[in-house]
Scaffold this motif. Structure first.
Motif, PDB file in Angstrom:
ATOM      1  N   CYS A  64       0.998  -1.215  -0.071  1.00 56.58           N
ATOM      2  CA  CYS A  64       0.061  -0.197   0.161  1.00 56.58           C
ATOM      3  C   CYS A  64       0.755   1.444   0.112  1.00 56.58           C
ATOM      4  N   SER A  65       1.568   1.179  -0.998  1.00 54.22           N
ATOM      5  CA  SER A  65       2.818   2.408  -1.121  1.00 54.22           C
ATOM      6  C   SER A  65       3.988   1.911  -0.420  1.00 54.22           C
ATOM      7  N   ILE A  66       5.099   1.543  -1.176  1.00 52.54           N
ATOM      8  CA  ILE A  66       6.425   1.311  -0.625  1.00 52.54           C
ATOM      9  C   ILE A  66       7.333   2.423  -0.197  1.00 52.54           C
ATOM     10  N   ARG A  67       6.808   3.566  -1.014  1.00 50.94           N
ATOM     11  CA  ARG A  67       7.581   4.715  -0.419  1.00 50.94           C
ATOM     12  C   ARG A  67       7.077   5.256   0.642  1.00 50.94           C
ATOM     13  N   GLU A  68       5.794   5.053   1.232  1.00 52.28           N
ATOM     14  CA  GLU A  68       5.305   5.483   2.421  1.00 52.28           C
ATOM     15  C   GLU A  68       5.505   4.841   3.545  1.00 52.28           C
ATOM     16  N   HIS A  69       5.935   3.485   3.075  1.00 51.61           N
ATOM     17  CA  HIS A  69       6.438   2.341   4.213  1.00 51.61           C
ATOM     18  C   HIS A  69       7.875   1.994   3.971  1.00 51.61           C
ATOM     19  N   LYS A  70       8.691   2.631   3.658  1.00 49.71           N
ATOM     20  CA  LYS A  70       9.932   2.334   3.381  1.00 49.71           C
ATOM     21  C   LYS A  70      10.795   1.961   4.662  1.00 49.71           C
ATOM     22  N   GLN A  71      10.591   2.493   5.506  1.00 48.63           N
ATOM     23  CA  GLN A  71      11.153   2.233   6.812  1.00 48.63           C
ATOM     24  C   GLN A  71      10.661   0.810   7.437  1.00 48.63           C
ATOM     25  N   GLU A  72       9.168   0.962   7.490  1.00 48.59           N
ATOM     26  CA  GLU A  72       8.730  -0.541   7.820  1.00 48.59           C
ATOM     27  C   GLU A  72       8.994  -1.626   7.233  1.00 48.59           C
ATOM     28  N   PHE A  73       9.127  -1.467   5.584  1.00 53.55           N
ATOM     29  CA  PHE A  73       9.552  -2.423   4.800  1.00 53.55           C
ATOM     30  C   PHE A  73      10.996  -3.144   5.144  1.00 53.55           C
ATOM     31  N   THR A  74      11.691  -2.194   5.338  1.00 47.56           N
ATOM     32  CA  THR A  74      13.220  -2.358   5.351  1.00 47.56           C
ATOM     33  C   THR A  74      13.301  -3.162   6.895  1.00 47.56           C
ATOM     34  N   ALA A  75      12.806  -2.878   7.847  1.00 51.51           N
ATOM     35  CA  ALA A  75      12.590  -3.217   9.312  1.00 51.51           C
ATOM     36  C   ALA A  75      11.958  -4.635   9.184  1.00 51.51           C
ATOM     37  N   CYS A  76      10.955  -4.817   8.624  1.00 53.40           N
ATOM     38  CA  CYS A  76      10.326  -6.008   8.517  1.00 53.40           C
ATOM     39  C   CYS A  76      11.020  -7.205   7.937  1.00 53.40           C
ATOM     40  N   VAL A  77      11.867  -6.700   6.745  1.00 55.16           N
ATOM     41  CA  VAL A  77      12.671  -7.739   6.056  1.00 55.16           C
ATOM     42  C   VAL A  77      13.990  -7.963   7.100  1.00 55.16           C
ATOM     43  N   ASN A  78      14.327  -6.985   7.632  1.00 56.92           N
ATOM     44  CA  ASN A  78      15.571  -7.494   8.604  1.00 56.92           C
ATOM     45  C   ASN A  78      15.104  -8.328   9.648  1.00 56.92           C
ATOM     46  N   TYR A  79      13.718  -8.326  10.146  1.00 58.39           N
ATOM     47  CA  TYR A  79      13.149  -9.012  11.090  1.00 58.39           C
ATOM     48  C   TYR A  79      12.737 -10.552  10.745  1.00 58.39           C
ATOM     49  N   THR A  80      12.197 -10.617   9.461  1.00 54.02           N
ATOM     50  CA  THR A  80      11.621 -11.942   9.125  1.00 54.02           C
ATOM     51  C   THR A  80      12.873 -12.791   8.400  1.00 54.02           C
ATOM     52  N   LYS A  81      13.885 -11.821   7.940  1.00 51.10           N
ATOM     53  CA  LYS A  81      15.103 -12.428   6.994  1.00 51.10           C
ATOM     54  C   LYS A  81      14.499 -13.257   5.711  1.00 51.10           C
ATOM     55  N   PRO A  82      13.709 -12.994   4.783  1.00 47.41           N
ATOM     56  CA  PRO A  82      13.366 -13.655   3.657  1.00 47.41           C
ATOM     57  C   PRO A  82      14.480 -13.847   2.674  1.00 47.41           C
ATOM     58  N   ASP A  83      14.536 -15.089   1.940  1.00 41.99           N
ATOM     59  CA  ASP A  83      15.268 -15.273   0.763  1.00 41.99           C
ATOM     60  C   ASP A  83      14.581 -14.793  -0.269  1.00 41.99           C
ATOM     61  N   ILE A  84      13.515 -14.583  -0.341  1.00 42.42           N
ATOM     62  CA  ILE A  84      12.558 -14.132  -1.424  1.00 42.42           C
ATOM     63  C   ILE A  84      11.491 -13.373  -0.920  1.00 42.42           C
ATOM     64  N   ILE A  85      10.942 -12.449  -1.970  1.00 41.09           N
ATOM     65  CA  ILE A  85       9.835 -11.605  -1.559  1.00 41.09           C
ATOM     66  C   ILE A  85       8.969 -11.528  -2.923  1.00 41.09           C
ATOM     67  N   CYS A  86       7.628 -11.733  -2.424  1.00 40.80           N
ATOM     68  CA  CYS A  86       6.594 -11.189  -3.416  1.00 40.80           C
ATOM     69  C   CYS A  86       5.976  -9.841  -2.890  1.00 40.80           C
ATOM     70  N   GLY A  87       5.589  -8.830  -3.536  1.00 39.00           N
ATOM     71  CA  GLY A  87       5.100  -7.765  -3.063  1.00 39.00           C
ATOM     72  C   GLY A  87       4.085  -7.208  -4.306  1.00 39.00           C
ATOM     73  N   THR A  88       3.002  -6.631  -3.576  1.00 40.66           N
ATOM     74  CA  THR A  88       1.780  -6.060  -4.139  1.00 40.66           C
ATOM     75  C   THR A  88       1.471  -4.768  -3.673  1.00 40.66           C
ATOM     76  N   GLU A  89       0.890  -4.057  -4.739  1.00 39.38           N
ATOM     77  CA  GLU A  89       0.483  -2.413  -4.358  1.00 39.38           C
ATOM     78  C   GLU A  89       1.750  -1.829  -3.955  1.00 39.38           C
ATOM     79  N   SER A  90       2.766  -1.739  -4.700  1.00 40.79           N
ATOM     80  CA  SER A  90       4.183  -1.001  -4.530  1.00 40.79           C
ATOM     81  C   SER A  90       3.689   0.592  -4.701  1.00 40.79           C
ATOM     82  N   TRP A  91       2.805   0.804  -5.429  1.00 37.13           N
ATOM     83  CA  TRP A  91       2.479   2.356  -5.938  1.00 37.13           C
ATOM     84  C   TRP A  91       3.631   2.897  -6.603  1.00 37.13           C
ATOM     85  N   LEU A  92       4.696   2.228  -7.347  1.00 35.25           N
ATOM     86  CA  LEU A  92       5.555   2.698  -7.854  1.00 35.25           C
ATOM     87  C   LEU A  92       5.445   2.906  -9.378  1.00 35.25           C
TER      88      LEU A  92
END
Length: 301
Positions: A61-89
């Protein structure tokens, strides 16, 4: 506000042993309703132990508006691969040169992943896949069709490579599903010897995935039935059975080899959707960098 397991839109989860695929039972969103209860730390932070390959499916729901949260959640969950929707880019389409006004991936995404994008080019929508840079991956432009879908191939150990896909259907419509079917047909022509993981927001909340039935009196019943028919046709199994928005399962994970899936768990999200962490037994090939000899001239005679 940085991502936290106590994020206000976090799902309330509890332990359960009722499913072989899922290790928690997702009760509902605490979203922005007055009087909603924030889950305690031990519950909200619970995530199964990571196995060989972890997929994170996230509605941004907008990666630009949730950039910090996205980076933090990636650091927290440590995924190898990611599927993202509603990037709004905007500005990047598979196989095409970025537009002059394109938002660069390095501006919004963590730098330890390769990201492959299919932007909508107008407000909303947009999908992407992300693969850690120590894995070998490349974009599969030839598999794209006229829907919001992005394909990436990831090198795996053994004879089967992984084809990773992110898909978004913003509102239920038959055309998007026809295009999804066409994309999967293209993948079929590549051959049978492959793993498939497809995650995304399908917006079909009325499907009973255990029994492959649409609930009686469901809206757009023919469209939701078409999604079931497409997955059966292409030998895909939906492996996530916990709600991701309120009481609905909107964010789904499909595979052609369900036996390799260990867990699929709803966890706190960065938008009004929960994220989905899916662990599998698939073993990737790591791109190990060769060590370099570095001369310390300051210590030379």
């Amino acid at each position: 506000e940085p991502f936290s397991p106590l994020h206000f839109s976090s799902p309330i989860i509890k332990r359960s042993s009722s499913s072989s695929l899922c290790t928690t039972s997702y009760i509902g969103l605490a979203a922005s309703q007055q009087g909603s209860t924030i889950p305690n730390t031990s519950e909200a932070a619970f995530l199964p132990k990571k196995t060989n390959l972890r997929l994170l499916t996230v509605n941004c729901c907008s990666i630009r508006e949730h950039k910090q949260e996205f980076t933090a959640c990636v650091n927290y969950t440590k995924p190898d691969i990611i599927c993202g929707t509603e990037s709004w880019l905007k500005g990047i389409k598979p196989g095409k040169e970025p537009s002059r006004s394109a938002i660069k991936s390095c501006e919004v995404f963590p730098d330890n992943y390769n990201f492959y994008r299919n932007d909508r080019m107008s407000r909303g929508g947009g999908v992407f896949t992300g693969v850690k840079k120590d894995l070998i991956s490349d974009e599969q432009v030839q598999l794209g069709t006229e829907c919001e879908i992005e394909w990436t191939k990831v090198k795996m150990k053994g004879k089967k490579d992984l084809y990773l896909s992110s898909f978004y259907m913003s509102h239920r419509n038959m055309n998007d599903l026809i295009q999804l079917d066409n994309s999967l047909e293209k993948l079929t022509n590549i051959g049978k010897n492959k793993h498939i993981l497809m995650g995304g927001d399908f917006n079909c909340p009325d499907i009973d995935w255990e029994n492959l039935q649409v609930k009686p009196n469901a809206p757009d019943k023919a469209i939701q039935q078409a999604l079931i028919d497409i997955t059966i046709k292409h030998g895909l199994t939906q492996v996530h059975n916990q709600p991701t928005r309120q009481e609905s399962i909107l964010d789904l994970v499909f595979t052609n080899n369900p036996s390799v899936i260990q867990t699929s768990t709803s966890i706190p999200g960065i938008s009004d959707h929960a994220m989905v962490a899916t662990d599998s037994d698939i073993k990737p090939v790591y791109n190990v960098q060769q060590s370099r000899r570095v001369y310390l001239f300051s210590k030379a005679n």
